[in-house]
Design an enzyme around this catalytic site. Structure first.
Site, short mmCIF file in Angstrom:
data_model
loop_
_atom_site.label_atom_id
_atom_site.label_comp_id
_atom_site.label_asym_id
_atom_site.label_seq_id
_atom_site.Cartn_x
_atom_site.Cartn_y
_atom_site.Cartn_z
N LYS A 84 0.83 -1.21 0.00
CA LYS A 84 0.00 0.00 0.00
C LYS A 84 0.86 1.26 0.00
O LYS A 84 0.40 2.32 -0.41
CB LYS A 84 -1.01 -0.01 1.15
CG LYS A 84 -0.41 0.06 2.55
CD LYS A 84 -0.17 1.46 3.04
CE LYS A 84 0.73 1.42 4.27
NZ LYS A 84 1.11 2.76 4.73
N LYS B 204 11.21 8.51 7.80
CA LYS B 204 11.61 7.90 6.53
C LYS B 204 10.41 7.49 5.68
O LYS B 204 9.43 6.95 6.21
CB LYS B 204 12.44 6.63 6.81
CG LYS B 204 13.74 6.91 7.55
CD LYS B 204 14.76 7.58 6.65
CE LYS B 204 16.01 7.92 7.44
NZ LYS B 204 16.87 8.85 6.72
P1 NAD Z 1 10.35 6.85 11.17
O1 NAD Z 1 9.86 7.05 9.79
O2 NAD Z 1 9.96 7.85 12.19
O3 NAD Z 1 11.94 6.74 11.01
C1 NAD Z 1 12.85 7.29 11.87
C2 NAD Z 1 13.54 6.25 12.69
O4 NAD Z 1 14.61 5.63 11.94
C3 NAD Z 1 14.18 6.88 13.92
O5 NAD Z 1 13.95 6.08 15.05
C4 NAD Z 1 15.65 6.87 13.55
O6 NAD Z 1 16.49 6.81 14.69
C5 NAD Z 1 15.75 5.59 12.78
N1 NAD Z 1 16.99 5.47 12.03
C6 NAD Z 1 17.60 6.41 11.26
N2 NAD Z 1 18.76 5.92 10.76
C7 NAD Z 1 18.86 4.64 11.21
C8 NAD Z 1 19.82 3.61 11.04
N3 NAD Z 1 20.90 3.78 10.26
N4 NAD Z 1 19.61 2.43 11.65
C9 NAD Z 1 18.51 2.23 12.40
N5 NAD Z 1 17.58 3.16 12.61
C10 NAD Z 1 17.75 4.36 12.02
O7 NAD Z 1 9.96 5.38 11.68
P2 NAD Z 1 8.50 4.82 12.05
O8 NAD Z 1 7.44 5.82 11.71
O9 NAD Z 1 8.57 4.29 13.43
O10 NAD Z 1 8.32 3.63 11.00
C11 NAD Z 1 8.80 2.32 11.21
C12 NAD Z 1 7.99 1.35 10.36
O11 NAD Z 1 6.62 1.44 10.76
C13 NAD Z 1 8.01 1.67 8.86
O12 NAD Z 1 8.08 0.47 8.13
C14 NAD Z 1 6.68 2.34 8.61
O13 NAD Z 1 6.18 2.12 7.30
C15 NAD Z 1 5.79 1.65 9.63
N6 NAD Z 1 4.60 2.43 10.04
C16 NAD Z 1 4.68 3.77 10.28
C17 NAD Z 1 3.55 4.46 10.66
C18 NAD Z 1 3.54 5.94 10.93
O14 NAD Z 1 2.47 6.56 10.92
N7 NAD Z 1 4.67 6.54 11.23
C19 NAD Z 1 2.34 3.77 10.81
C20 NAD Z 1 2.30 2.42 10.57
C21 NAD Z 1 3.45 1.76 10.18
P1 13P Z 2 3.08 6.77 5.78
O1 13P Z 2 4.43 6.16 6.01
O2 13P Z 2 2.80 7.06 4.35
O3 13P Z 2 2.83 7.95 6.67
O4 13P Z 2 2.02 5.66 6.21
C1 13P Z 2 1.85 5.35 7.54
C2 13P Z 2 1.06 4.10 7.67
O5 13P Z 2 1.57 3.04 7.40
C3 13P Z 2 -0.33 4.21 8.12
O6 13P Z 2 -0.91 2.96 8.37
#
Ligand code: NAD
Ligand code: 13P
Length: 349
Positions: A206, A299
């Protein structure tokens, strides 16, 4: 010791919210230790302080989830090995591109009866073909791994707005139920589904659809076009998931991890937002530049996932069957203009 000990590996935007959810339940549920460890990829903030120290002092991840208290029982730890050493339940939640390195660092370090769950949306492409992140964890660390995916924009869950999520499991329903218990709150409703590949592919693919939705927004094409992109995207998600894993169930696409995550990410996600800016720039600014400027350390997953999906499609001879996925990749690399997102012909995926 019969109590389970949880460590969260990752502390970004979603990682921090996951730690908050788990920490509130660990305090309430007698079968879990109160303390929840959270591995933090250490960084020094502009004021010279270490992020780990600030989290432990203020109980807030001031960089990735400012303004939200994580719970006093969350302990930030910059040492990966130390953070996992006493845990028997590991929650992986980092951007997917870092998971291969993290698994390599943990190789041989996980012993005893340990269960894992991945909240990571993405895949790795190895020489043998695609490797979902839960398989990477399972294979490299020799442990069972469930997944949790869903329509879960982290900032909304952080302020306790109601949402749903899906836990995918491979074998043991009992273990899935333990994860459901650890994550569920009155505002976070988690449903177990016996289809780990389907759930994980939904969460992963997605993100590519969300990039397409962002192009449509950037080009101001309107709601019908965006709905069409979401429908075509969902259909390609289902077709590719079933080609890769014939066991994937149709019903999984109607769970939170499927249609609901497509909708929320295409409406309010980061992938959508940055892709919109890319299209508005006419493809002149790079995704890397826009990501750094707009997300401040968070990211994007969709651009690299589009590349990874394209590698798989190309390798299998399936490019023509997946015009939306392929076109997203070609727009991201600059080979096609953002307008190309609606310029492909009828397809038969
Ligand atoms: P993020 O996008 O906030 O990424 C930042 C994180 O990456 C920080 O903790 C940073 O310290 C870390 N980072 C940077 N460089 C790094 C390195 N070299 N090694 C290890 N870590 C490093 O992360 P997130 O939002 O927690 O997303 C994590 C996963 O969860 C992703 O796959 C994302 O798709 C998924 N997700 C995110 C959301 C959301 O709304 N943010 C929702 C559902 C799922
Ligand atoms: P984005 O990384 O595009 O913000 O999506 C977050 C997500 O996975 C919501 O379920």
């Amino acid at each position: 010791d019969l109590k389970s000990k949880v460590t969260v590996v990752g502390s970004g935007n979603w990682g921090s919210v996951a730690a908050k959810l788990i920490a509130s339940n660990a305090l309430k549920l007698p079968s879990f230790h109160d303390e929840v460890r959270m591995w933090v990829f250490e960084e020094v903030l502009p004021n010279g302080e270490k992020l780990t120290d600030i989290i432990n002092k203020t109980n807030e991840n001031v960089k990735y989830l400012p303004g939200i208290k994580l719970g006093r029982n969350v302990v930030a730890d910059p040492d990966l090995e130390n953070a996992v050493k006493e845990a028997n339940m590991l929650v992986f939640v980092t951007p997917h591109q870092f998971m291969d390195g993290i698994c390599k660092r943990l190789d041989g370090k996980i012993t005893g009866d340990v269960e894992a769950i991945s909240l990571v949306k993405g895949m790795e492409v190895k020489k043998e073909g695609p490797c979902m992140i839960s398989s990477l964890i399972s294979k490299q660390l020799g442990i069972n791994c469930c997944v949790l995916m869903g329509a879960n924009i982290a900032n909304e869950i952080a302020v306790e707005k109601f949402s749903e999520a899906t836990v995918g499991y491979r074998e043991s329903r009992e273990i899935a139920d333990t994860w459901v218990q650890l994550f569920s709150t009155p505002y976070f409703m988690v449903t177990p589904v016996h289809d780990v590949e389907g759930v994980e592919l939904c969460g992963t693919l997605k993100n590519v659809v969300a990039i397409a939705a962002g192009f449509v927004d950037g080009l101001e094409m309107g709601n019908n076009t965006k709905a069409a992109i979401m429908r075509i995207g969902l259909r390609e998600m289902k077709a590719l998931s079933k080609l890769l894993f014939p066991s994937v169930k149709d019903s999984t696409f109607f769970e939170s991890c499927g249609v609901a995550d497509v909708i929320t990410t295409c409406l309010g996600g980061r992938n959508r937002r940055v892709a919109e800016a890319y299209a508005k720039s006419g493809g002149k600014r790079s995704f890397d530049e826009l990501e750094a400027e707009m997300l401040q350390g968070q990211k994007l997953q969709g651009v690299s996932t589009a590349r990874e999906v394209y590698e798989v499609l190309n390798h299998c001879g399936w490019v023509e069957m997946f015009p939306l996925f392929s076109t997203v990749h070609q727009i991201c690399t600059g080979r096609l203009q953002p307008e190309a997102i609606v310029q492909y012909r009828e397809h038969k995926a």
